[in-house]
Design an enzyme around this catalytic site. Structure first.
Site, PDB file in Angstrom:
ATOM      1  N   TRP A   7       0.788  -1.173  -0.196  1.00  0.00           N
ATOM      2  CA  TRP A   7       0.109  -0.024  -0.057  1.00  0.00           C
ATOM      3  C   TRP A   7       0.775   1.405  -0.152  1.00  0.00           C
ATOM      4  O   TRP A   7       0.310   2.459  -0.101  1.00  0.00           O
ATOM      5  CB  TRP A   7      -0.875  -0.156   1.344  1.00  0.00           C
ATOM      6  CG  TRP A   7      -0.224  -0.239   2.402  1.00  0.00           C
ATOM      7  CD1 TRP A   7      -0.049  -1.614   3.327  1.00  0.00           C
ATOM      8  CD2 TRP A   7       0.777   0.731   3.273  1.00  0.00           C
ATOM      9  NE1 TRP A   7       0.704  -1.318   4.312  1.00  0.00           N
ATOM     10  CE2 TRP A   7       1.263  -0.251   4.300  1.00  0.00           C
ATOM     11  CE3 TRP A   7       1.098   1.897   3.303  1.00  0.00           C
ATOM     12  CZ2 TRP A   7       1.963   0.160   5.226  1.00  0.00           C
ATOM     13  CZ3 TRP A   7       1.791   2.551   4.095  1.00  0.00           C
ATOM     14  CH2 TRP A   7       2.395   1.715   5.335  1.00  0.00           C
TER      15      TRP A   7
ATOM     16  N   GLU B 103      13.395  -2.864  11.125  1.00  0.00           N
ATOM     17  CA  GLU B 103      12.982  -1.907  10.316  1.00  0.00           C
ATOM     18  C   GLU B 103      11.983  -0.995  11.059  1.00  0.00           C
ATOM     19  O   GLU B 103      10.913  -1.594  11.437  1.00  0.00           O
ATOM     20  CB  GLU B 103      12.639  -2.507   8.860  1.00  0.00           C
ATOM     21  CG  GLU B 103      11.956  -1.267   8.078  1.00  0.00           C
ATOM     22  CD  GLU B 103      11.278  -2.121   6.691  1.00  0.00           C
ATOM     23  OE1 GLU B 103      11.196  -0.985   5.664  1.00  0.00           O
ATOM     24  OE2 GLU B 103      10.806  -3.169   6.828  1.00  0.00           O
TER      25      GLU B 103
ATOM     26  N   LYS C 239      -2.717  -8.426  -7.455  1.00  0.00           N
ATOM     27  CA  LYS C 239      -3.312  -8.577  -6.224  1.00  0.00           C
ATOM     28  C   LYS C 239      -2.672  -7.484  -5.270  1.00  0.00           C
ATOM     29  O   LYS C 239      -1.700  -7.380  -4.793  1.00  0.00           O
ATOM     30  CB  LYS C 239      -3.140  -9.953  -5.496  1.00  0.00           C
ATOM     31  CG  LYS C 239      -3.618 -10.250  -4.138  1.00  0.00           C
ATOM     32  CD  LYS C 239      -2.968  -9.545  -2.777  1.00  0.00           C
ATOM     33  CE  LYS C 239      -3.512  -9.669  -1.879  1.00  0.00           C
ATOM     34  NZ  LYS C 239      -3.522  -8.826  -0.817  1.00  0.00           N
TER      35      LYS C 239
ATOM     36  N   GLY D  26       6.801  -6.168  -0.578  1.00  0.00           N
ATOM     37  CA  GLY D  26       6.215  -6.281   0.859  1.00  0.00           C
ATOM     38  C   GLY D  26       7.291  -6.832   1.840  1.00  0.00           C
ATOM     39  O   GLY D  26       8.437  -6.615   1.770  1.00  0.00           O
TER      40      GLY D  26
ATOM     41  N   GLU E  34      10.980  -7.794  -3.585  1.00  0.00           N
ATOM     42  CA  GLU E  34      11.773  -6.486  -3.120  1.00  0.00           C
ATOM     43  C   GLU E  34      10.927  -6.353  -1.754  1.00  0.00           C
ATOM     44  O   GLU E  34       9.711  -6.108  -1.514  1.00  0.00           O
ATOM     45  CB  GLU E  34      11.081  -5.243  -4.004  1.00  0.00           C
ATOM     46  CG  GLU E  34      11.725  -3.982  -3.644  1.00  0.00           C
ATOM     47  CD  GLU E  34      11.254  -3.027  -2.682  1.00  0.00           C
ATOM     48  OE1 GLU E  34      11.652  -3.079  -1.496  1.00  0.00           O
ATOM     49  OE2 GLU E  34      10.303  -2.480  -3.303  1.00  0.00           O
ATOM     50  N   LEU E  35      11.841  -6.680  -0.752  1.00  0.00           N
ATOM     51  CA  LEU E  35      11.276  -6.829   0.465  1.00  0.00           C
ATOM     52  C   LEU E  35      11.710  -5.577   1.556  1.00  0.00           C
ATOM     53  O   LEU E  35      11.890  -4.479   0.853  1.00  0.00           O
ATOM     54  CB  LEU E  35      11.670  -7.952   1.285  1.00  0.00           C
ATOM     55  CG  LEU E  35      11.339  -9.315   0.476  1.00  0.00           C
ATOM     56  CD1 LEU E  35      11.901 -10.514   1.026  1.00  0.00           C
ATOM     57  CD2 LEU E  35       9.933  -9.424   0.119  1.00  0.00           C
TER      58      LEU E  35
ATOM     59  N   CYS F 199      10.438   1.695   1.769  1.00  0.00           N
ATOM     60  CA  CYS F 199      11.378   0.448   1.994  1.00  0.00           C
ATOM     61  C   CYS F 199      13.020   1.293   1.887  1.00  0.00           C
ATOM     62  O   CYS F 199      13.837   0.715   2.605  1.00  0.00           O
ATOM     63  CB  CYS F 199      11.202  -0.762   0.898  1.00  0.00           C
ATOM     64  SG  CYS F 199       9.584  -1.611   0.940  1.00  0.00           S
TER      65      CYS F 199
ATOM     66  N   SER G  43      -5.018  -4.857   0.723  1.00  0.00           N
ATOM     67  CA  SER G  43      -6.471  -4.583   0.938  1.00  0.00           C
ATOM     68  C   SER G  43      -6.873  -3.223   1.423  1.00  0.00           C
ATOM     69  O   SER G  43      -8.257  -3.110   1.407  1.00  0.00           O
ATOM     70  CB  SER G  43      -7.015  -5.759   2.041  1.00  0.00           C
ATOM     71  OG  SER G  43      -6.362  -5.485   3.378  1.00  0.00           O
TER      72      SER G  43
END
Length: 467
Positions: free
Chosen positions: A130, A359, A154, A206, A228-229, A262, A157
């Site tokens: 998001w 983080e 996807k 995410g 990509e975290l 991130c 939410s």
């Protein structure tokens, strides 16, 4: 099942969206596969024409899209408008450059003709977060569609309106129906989508747990994945840095998207000799940021995306202080509605504190003091993450050497903060993920890199040993 938008600035419910049913999911994937088989036959000129039109749709509606981001996840309106415009830049970039990036590459093979060609693979699933609800999607979708693939989205939410608006961008631009489809589904349904034989690959931006889950499922069914975290980007403020410049840049890097990025600057590793000067200047810069209503153009820092995320961040701050960290600014949950959190600066951080090890996804800065360059690098590289980082020094040769050879990250900027750009590859190492987005590296993640050898059938010679 349905998804209801909650405005993070007010806490009030917004629009409600019905979830996509299982039958609708299957139909969407089947139609996307069919659309991709037709789309791959379109030449680059036709793909580029439509992608340029998508860029125009984004620019023409940038204010409306920015306002949608503000309402759904709290992004300051000026940043939301800029995000939509950046997506248009990416569309133009890949429209202009995909033919060059994916042009056949000749191989010297003696008497035979040999070359490498780059063919689309079909339907690619994108599982997106998001925090940059448009940019995260377009940095995947623009190259993937230009390469001849189809996309299934996807999205998170809490940004269903943004997810559907992105699908509508491609529809307005004139792309073939069903080539890009948004599914309003929960995370529980992602495994089944990955398992669908018509889905050929998956990309996720995410959290670490989400990345592990997607990688595990993709591995089980032998499908390509790009992840990509998270990141806890380290910025080295060396003894020869321009302190006022560094403090301003670091504050801007920490507060972008209200700290929910991130690649936001997060850990500020300061050589002891300039600690006091940097902390004083840094606190001034952080304190000057305007926190408030994200619909106002003058706002720099809006609310966090959800109240639970704000509360989790505050717990990390409180736990760090309880273990000995010193709070130089902020650190208190404000009164009133919404998921707001003040610009916060913590110092005297040590291993074992959340603000040192984890983080922090919000407007909280971690200052870590070291004795010299060697220790600064040790601390920077000691993180489980490796997404981005920066170095502040007046010695440009020194900065370039450390950035290129010493810091462990997917991107390192000297005298600046990390930003993503369509021209540059984007991604991380270690627990920040794998694979690359953007640039010619990104567009080649979801293609079949095919070797073709053409012989005339007349040449005679010794038998070749295969493999």
């Amino acid at each position: 099942m349905s998804f209801t938008v909650i405005n993070p600035a007010t806490g009030r419910d917004g629009k409600r969206y019905e979830a996509t049913s299982e039958a609708e999911i299957r139909t969407a994937i089947e139609k996307a596969d069919a659309a991709s088989r037709a789309w791959r036959k379109h030449d680059f000129a036709e793909r580029a024409r439509l992608m340029k039109q998508a860029a125009k749709v984004l620019r023409d509606n940038a204010e409306a899209y920015g306002r949608m981001m503000t309402e759904e996840m709290g992004k300051p309106i000026k940043q939301g408008i800029a995000e939509a415009q950046k997506c248009a830049i990416a569309c133009d970039y890949f429209a202009d450059n995909a033919p060059r990036f994916l042009a056949p590459e000749p191989i010297e093979a003696g008497a035979n003709k040999a070359f490498v060609t780059f063919q689309p693979i079909g339907v690619v699933l994108a599982v997106m977060p998001w925090n940059f609800p448009f940019w995260q999607v377009f940095r995947f979708a623009a190259p993937a569609l230009m390469a001849g693939n189809a996309g299934i989205l996807k999205h998170a939410s809490n940004v269903p309106g943004c997810a559907l608006a992105i699908e509508d961008v491609f529809r307005q631009a004139g792309f073939p129906e069903h080539l890009f489809k948004t599914l309003l589904v929960s995370s529980r349904e992602v495994d089944a989508i990955i398992e669908n034989p018509l889905v050929r690959a998956v990309t996720l931006t995410g959290s670490g747990p989400a990345g592990r889950a997607v990688a595990r499922k993709a591995g089980e069914v032998l499908k390509k994945s790009v992840l990509e975290l998270g990141g806890s980007d380290a910025y080295l403020i060396l003894e020869d840095a321009d302190i006022d410049f560094a403090a301003a840049a670091c504050a801007g890097g920490r507060l972008v998207n209200s700290g929910q990025s991130c690649i936001a600057a997060k850990r500020f590793i300061v050589v002891d000799g300039v600690r006091e000067r940097f902390e004083a200047a840094f606190v001034r810069e952080m304190a000057d940021a305007k926190v408030g209503d994200p619909t106002l153009a003058e706002t720099d820092v809006g609310p966090l995306a959800r109240v639970d995320l704000r509360d989790d961040l505050h717990k990390q701050v409180e736990d760090s202080i309880a273990k000995g960290a010193k709070c130089l600014l902020g650190g208190k949950v404000p009164d009133g509605p919404g998921a707001f959190y003040p610009a916060t600066v913590l110092t005297d951080l040590k291993p074992g504190m959340p603000a040192y090890d984890e983080e922090l996804f919000g407007p909280v800065a971690s200052v870590i003091v070291v004795k010299d360059e060697a220790e600064a690098l040790e601390v920077a590289n000691g993180s489980i993450f490796g997404l981005g980082g920066g170095i502040f020094t007046r010695d440009l040769a020194r900065g370039e050497r450390l950035a290129a050879e010493a810091m462990e990250a997917g991107a390192v900027f000297v005298n600046g903060t990390v930003v993503s750009d369509p021209k540059m590859p984007f991604g991380g190492i270690k627990e920040s993920g794998y694979g690359r987005e953007l640039s010619h590296y990104g567009i080649k993640e979801f293609v079949n890199i095919k070797t073709v050898v053409v012989a005339d059938g007349k040449a005679k010679g010794p038998r070749q040993v295969t493999e």
